[in-house]
Design a protein around this motif. Structure first.
Motif, PDB file in Angstrom:
ATOM      1  N   LEU A  79       0.819  -1.202   0.000  1.00 13.20           N
ATOM      2  CA  LEU A  79       0.000   0.000   0.000  1.00 13.20           C
ATOM      3  C   LEU A  79       0.861   1.262   0.000  1.00 13.20           C
ATOM      4  O   LEU A  79       0.576   2.221  -0.728  1.00 13.20           O
ATOM      5  N   ILE A  83       0.734   4.237  -2.904  1.00  9.03           N
ATOM      6  CA  ILE A  83       0.504   5.648  -2.591  1.00  9.03           C
ATOM      7  C   ILE A  83       1.662   6.496  -3.104  1.00  9.03           C
ATOM      8  O   ILE A  83       1.453   7.563  -3.694  1.00  9.03           O
ATOM      9  N   SER A  94      -4.270  11.065  -2.602  1.00  9.98           N
ATOM     10  CA  SER A  94      -4.924   9.819  -2.226  1.00  9.98           C
ATOM     11  C   SER A  94      -5.581   9.977  -0.861  1.00  9.98           C
ATOM     12  O   SER A  94      -5.196  10.825  -0.063  1.00  9.98           O
ATOM     13  N   TRP A  95      -6.576   9.156  -0.650  1.00  7.79           N
ATOM     14  CA  TRP A  95      -7.297   9.149   0.614  1.00  7.79           C
ATOM     15  C   TRP A  95      -7.574   7.699   0.966  1.00  7.79           C
ATOM     16  O   TRP A  95      -8.058   6.938   0.139  1.00  7.79           O
ATOM     17  N   ILE A  96      -7.269   7.307   2.184  1.00  6.34           N
ATOM     18  CA  ILE A  96      -7.497   5.936   2.623  1.00  6.34           C
ATOM     19  C   ILE A  96      -8.489   5.942   3.771  1.00  6.34           C
ATOM     20  O   ILE A  96      -8.343   6.692   4.733  1.00  6.34           O
ATOM     21  N   ASP A  97      -9.499   5.108   3.644  1.00  9.55           N
ATOM     22  CA  ASP A  97     -10.458   4.884   4.716  1.00  9.55           C
ATOM     23  C   ASP A  97     -10.359   3.422   5.117  1.00  9.55           C
ATOM     24  O   ASP A  97     -10.258   2.542   4.260  1.00  9.55           O
ATOM     25  N   LEU A 119     -11.259  -1.637   3.295  1.00 12.32           N
ATOM     26  CA  LEU A 119     -10.213  -0.644   3.018  1.00 12.32           C
ATOM     27  C   LEU A 119     -10.581   0.012   1.705  1.00 12.32           C
ATOM     28  O   LEU A 119     -10.775  -0.667   0.694  1.00 12.32           O
ATOM     29  N   ARG A 120     -10.697   1.309   1.720  1.00 10.04           N
ATOM     30  CA  ARG A 120     -11.047   2.056   0.509  1.00 10.04           C
ATOM     31  C   ARG A 120      -9.932   3.040   0.216  1.00 10.04           C
ATOM     32  O   ARG A 120      -9.532   3.817   1.065  1.00 10.04           O
ATOM     33  N   LEU A 121      -9.428   2.988  -0.999  1.00  8.67           N
ATOM     34  CA  LEU A 121      -8.381   3.901  -1.458  1.00  8.67           C
ATOM     35  C   LEU A 121      -8.940   4.726  -2.598  1.00  8.67           C
ATOM     36  O   LEU A 121      -9.422   4.172  -3.586  1.00  8.67           O
TER      37      LEU A 121
END
Length: 124
Positions: A79, A83, A94-97, A119-121
């Motif tokens: 990951l 990124i 980028s944004w990771i949740d 996991l959302r990217l």
């Protein structure tokens, strides 16, 4: 030949072709699907940035052959590297949740089977 007459949804089709969630065949399918999506995102972002594989590799401290593998859905990526490629190499944000979703259960026993990790990217 498989019988598709009773299939009424995409999920049923995927299950018929690759097995139920958690099986070896389904896990392999899911992994390949995710790598395909990443490879397509990478190719599109690279084209938009007008950057060659070699330039991208130089900017991100990787090798051109590694970028090529990723673009062809053949590589394995961490990951943090993903990124770095998008943010440093291609000037994207980028944004990771990360979510832990629990299913309602009447008993507390075996709580680990009631958890679902998401996991959302997002790349923009």
């Amino acid at each position: 030949m498989k019988n598709y007459k009773n299939i009424k949804s995409f999920d049923e089709l995927i299950e018929a072709e690759h097995g139920k969630i958690g099986t070896e065949g389904r896990n392999q399918y899911e992994e390949k699907s995710q790598m395909f999506i990443i490879s397509e995102m990478l190719k599109e972002a690279q084209k938009d940035a007008n950057v060659t594989q070699e330039q991208l590799a130089d900017k991100t401290g990787t090798k051109k052959s590694y970028i090529s593998k990723l673009e062809n859905g053949k590589g394995n990526i961490q990951l943090s590297t993903l990124i770095r490629i998008f943010e440093i190499g291609l000037n994207k944000k980028s944004w990771i949740d990360f979510f832990i979703k629990t299913k309602k259960a009447s008993a507390v026993a075996d709580a680990s089977s009631k958890l679902k990790y998401i996991l959302r990217l997002e790349i923009f």
